[in-house]
Design a protein around this motif. Sequence first.
Motif, PDB file in Angstrom:
ATOM      1  N   UNK A  87      42.994  55.229  63.262  1.00 54.03           N
ATOM      2  CA  UNK A  87      42.909  54.158  62.275  1.00 54.03           C
ATOM      3  C   UNK A  87      43.276  54.672  60.883  1.00 54.03           C
ATOM      4  N   UNK A  88      43.930  53.827  60.125  1.00 50.14           N
ATOM      5  CA  UNK A  88      44.221  54.178  58.746  1.00 50.14           C
ATOM      6  C   UNK A  88      42.941  54.067  57.917  1.00 50.14           C
ATOM      7  N   UNK A  89      42.760  55.023  57.013  1.00 52.55           N
ATOM      8  CA  UNK A  89      41.566  55.029  56.175  1.00 52.55           C
ATOM      9  C   UNK A  89      41.814  54.239  54.897  1.00 52.55           C
ATOM     10  N   UNK A  90      41.025  53.193  54.683  1.00 50.47           N
ATOM     11  CA  UNK A  90      41.167  52.424  53.451  1.00 50.47           C
ATOM     12  C   UNK A  90      40.607  53.224  52.280  1.00 50.47           C
ATOM     13  N   UNK A  91      41.005  52.850  51.078  1.00 49.45           N
ATOM     14  CA  UNK A  91      40.638  53.610  49.884  1.00 49.45           C
ATOM     15  C   UNK A  91      39.216  53.287  49.462  1.00 49.45           C
ATOM     16  N   UNK A  92      38.328  54.258  49.590  1.00 52.62           N
ATOM     17  CA  UNK A  92      36.961  54.116  49.088  1.00 52.62           C
ATOM     18  C   UNK A  92      36.668  55.231  48.092  1.00 52.62           C
ATOM     19  N   UNK A  93      37.729  55.686  47.412  1.00 53.84           N
ATOM     20  CA  UNK A  93      37.579  56.796  46.466  1.00 53.84           C
ATOM     21  C   UNK A  93      36.651  56.444  45.319  1.00 53.84           C
ATOM     22  N   UNK A  94      36.426  55.117  45.088  1.00 50.04           N
ATOM     23  CA  UNK A  94      35.509  54.717  44.028  1.00 50.04           C
ATOM     24  C   UNK A  94      34.110  55.278  44.214  1.00 50.04           C
ATOM     25  N   UNK A  95      33.752  55.620  45.458  1.00 48.78           N
ATOM     26  CA  UNK A  95      32.440  56.211  45.723  1.00 48.78           C
ATOM     27  C   UNK A  95      32.294  57.574  45.052  1.00 48.78           C
ATOM     28  N   UNK A  96      33.413  58.183  44.707  1.00 49.11           N
ATOM     29  CA  UNK A  96      33.385  59.530  44.146  1.00 49.11           C
ATOM     30  C   UNK A  96      33.951  59.592  42.724  1.00 49.11           C
ATOM     31  N   UNK A  97      34.431  58.468  42.208  1.00 52.32           N
ATOM     32  CA  UNK A  97      35.051  58.433  40.882  1.00 52.32           C
ATOM     33  C   UNK A  97      34.037  57.970  39.855  1.00 52.32           C
ATOM     34  N   UNK A  98      33.740  58.807  38.881  1.00 57.53           N
ATOM     35  CA  UNK A  98      32.804  58.448  37.832  1.00 57.53           C
ATOM     36  C   UNK A  98      33.311  57.234  37.058  1.00 57.53           C
ATOM     37  N   UNK A  99      32.402  56.371  36.654  1.00 57.01           N
ATOM     38  CA  UNK A  99      32.752  55.231  35.804  1.00 57.01           C
ATOM     39  C   UNK A  99      32.982  55.759  34.393  1.00 57.01           C
ATOM     40  N   UNK A 190      34.721  33.529  47.292  1.00 54.23           N
ATOM     41  CA  UNK A 190      34.773  34.311  48.522  1.00 54.23           C
ATOM     42  C   UNK A 190      34.885  35.798  48.173  1.00 54.23           C
ATOM     43  N   UNK A 191      34.935  36.625  49.218  1.00 59.25           N
ATOM     44  CA  UNK A 191      34.920  38.075  49.055  1.00 59.25           C
ATOM     45  C   UNK A 191      35.898  38.651  48.041  1.00 59.25           C
ATOM     46  N   UNK A 192      37.205  38.309  48.098  1.00 61.54           N
ATOM     47  CA  UNK A 192      38.172  38.915  47.172  1.00 61.54           C
ATOM     48  C   UNK A 192      37.837  38.678  45.701  1.00 61.54           C
ATOM     49  N   UNK A 193      37.359  37.484  45.361  1.00 59.57           N
ATOM     50  CA  UNK A 193      36.987  37.199  43.981  1.00 59.57           C
ATOM     51  C   UNK A 193      35.762  38.005  43.563  1.00 59.57           C
ATOM     52  N   UNK A 194      34.819  38.154  44.492  1.00 59.03           N
ATOM     53  CA  UNK A 194      33.621  38.949  44.212  1.00 59.03           C
ATOM     54  C   UNK A 194      34.012  40.408  43.972  1.00 59.03           C
ATOM     55  N   UNK A 195      34.905  40.944  44.826  1.00 56.07           N
ATOM     56  CA  UNK A 195      35.362  42.322  44.666  1.00 56.07           C
ATOM     57  C   UNK A 195      35.996  42.539  43.301  1.00 56.07           C
ATOM     58  N   UNK A 196      36.825  41.579  42.882  1.00 55.28           N
ATOM     59  CA  UNK A 196      37.497  41.693  41.584  1.00 55.28           C
ATOM     60  C   UNK A 196      36.483  41.673  40.447  1.00 55.28           C
ATOM     61  N   UNK A 197      35.494  40.779  40.537  1.00 58.21           N
ATOM     62  CA  UNK A 197      34.484  40.675  39.484  1.00 58.21           C
ATOM     63  C   UNK A 197      33.667  41.958  39.378  1.00 58.21           C
ATOM     64  N   UNK A 198      33.331  42.542  40.525  1.00 58.65           N
ATOM     65  CA  UNK A 198      32.550  43.783  40.513  1.00 58.65           C
ATOM     66  C   UNK A 198      33.347  44.914  39.877  1.00 58.65           C
ATOM     67  N   UNK A 199      34.624  45.016  40.223  1.00 61.19           N
ATOM     68  CA  UNK A 199      35.481  46.041  39.616  1.00 61.19           C
ATOM     69  C   UNK A 199      35.550  45.870  38.104  1.00 61.19           C
ATOM     70  N   UNK A 200      35.670  44.614  37.649  1.00 55.81           N
ATOM     71  CA  UNK A 200      35.737  44.356  36.213  1.00 55.81           C
ATOM     72  C   UNK A 200      34.449  44.755  35.515  1.00 55.81           C
ATOM     73  N   UNK A 201      33.315  44.353  36.094  1.00 54.72           N
ATOM     74  CA  UNK A 201      32.033  44.606  35.442  1.00 54.72           C
ATOM     75  C   UNK A 201      31.644  46.083  35.448  1.00 54.72           C
ATOM     76  N   UNK A 202      32.154  46.835  36.409  1.00 51.33           N
ATOM     77  CA  UNK A 202      31.838  48.258  36.474  1.00 51.33           C
ATOM     78  C   UNK A 202      32.851  49.118  35.720  1.00 51.33           C
TER      79      UNK A 202
END
Length: 310
Positions: A87-99, A190-202
Motif C-alpha cells: 500500500x502507498x503511505x499517505x502523508x502524515x508528516x504533520x505528526x512530526x512537524x512542529x507548528x 463534511x470531512x474535507x472542509x473540516x480538514x482544511x479548517x483544522x490545518x488553517x487553525x493550527x
Amino acid sequence: MQRYLLVFEKIYLPFSSLNLAHSNIVTSVLVKNDTVYITLDGNCSAEPADLYFIKRKIECGISEIYGQKAICIIESKDPKVNAFNMRESSDISGMFTKISGVKNTICVISGKGGVGKSTIAIKHALKLQKDGFKVGICDLDIYGPSIPKMLDISGKCEFENGKIKPFVKNELQIASIGFMIEEKDPIIWRGPMINKAISQLLREVAWRDLDYLIIDTPPGTGDVHISLIQKAPLDRVICVTTNDAVAIQNTTKCVNMFRKMGILVQKLVTNMAYSVKNDEKIYLFGQKDAAKNTMSDLGFLEFEEVEFLA
C-alpha cells in the motif's frame, strides 16, 4: 536503531504505554545509499491495520526529522499482513512537524459534551501563563466553538503576512473557528472542509513564540480528532470527564480512540467532582473516584479532581 531514537520514541504501540524504542517490534534497521530500511515483526499481537499505521509513522517520521527516505517492511507469516507492504503511505508528516511559533502542544479531549472540557483548557492555559510561560489556545471545536464566548472576545479574524492573526487577551493568544463565522451560523461541513479548517487553525495562524499551545477539541470521536492526530505533534494529551456513568462510558471510547492510534493520554481530570460545605467534600455524583477507578486500566500517569464552584 539508536540513531533514529527521536522517531522511535515518539511512536507508541496501540493501547500501550510502550513506544517503539522500548518494544521488540522493530527487528532491524539498515541504512544503504541514504535510504533507511526498517523491518517490523508482523507476527506480534497488533492488528494489521495498526501495523500499517506504525509503518506510515516510521516512514514519515524519519523523512521529516532526519531528511532521509525510509522504507518500512512488515514481516509476517500471514499474507494479509504482508499485503500492507504494497500500500502507498499517505502523508502524515504533520505528526512530526512542529507548528511554527509553538514549542509544545497540549491537547484537551473528552468523550461527552458538558463536562467542562473548555473550562479545563482555559484553566490549564492560565496556570501555565501564571507560571511564566507564553501560552495560546486553539479552539478546534468546529461545531460548537465556546472559547470566544468564555473569554468574552468577539470580532472577525484579521490577517498578518498571509497568516491568521490570533486574538490576544491578557497576553493569551487565541484562534477559533468562532472568529471566522457568524455566531448563530451552523457549521455543516463534511470531512474535507473540516480538514482544511483544522490545518488553517493550527498551521496558518501567526503564533508568536509560544511555549505551549492548548488545543481544545470537540467531544466524542470523529473527523476532527483523526485530522488533528495526523496534522499536529501532540506532546501531551489531557482527558476530561465527570463522575457520572454516561460521561465515563463515552470518555473511555474517546481515550481508546487515541490509544488505538498510538497516542498516549497522560492525564485524567475529573471535573465538578465535589463541592465543599462546612469544610466537608460532597461528591456531586454520589461516589468518590468513580472515573478514576473505572478508567484506571487505560494507562493514565496522572489523576486530578476539580472542585465544582457554584
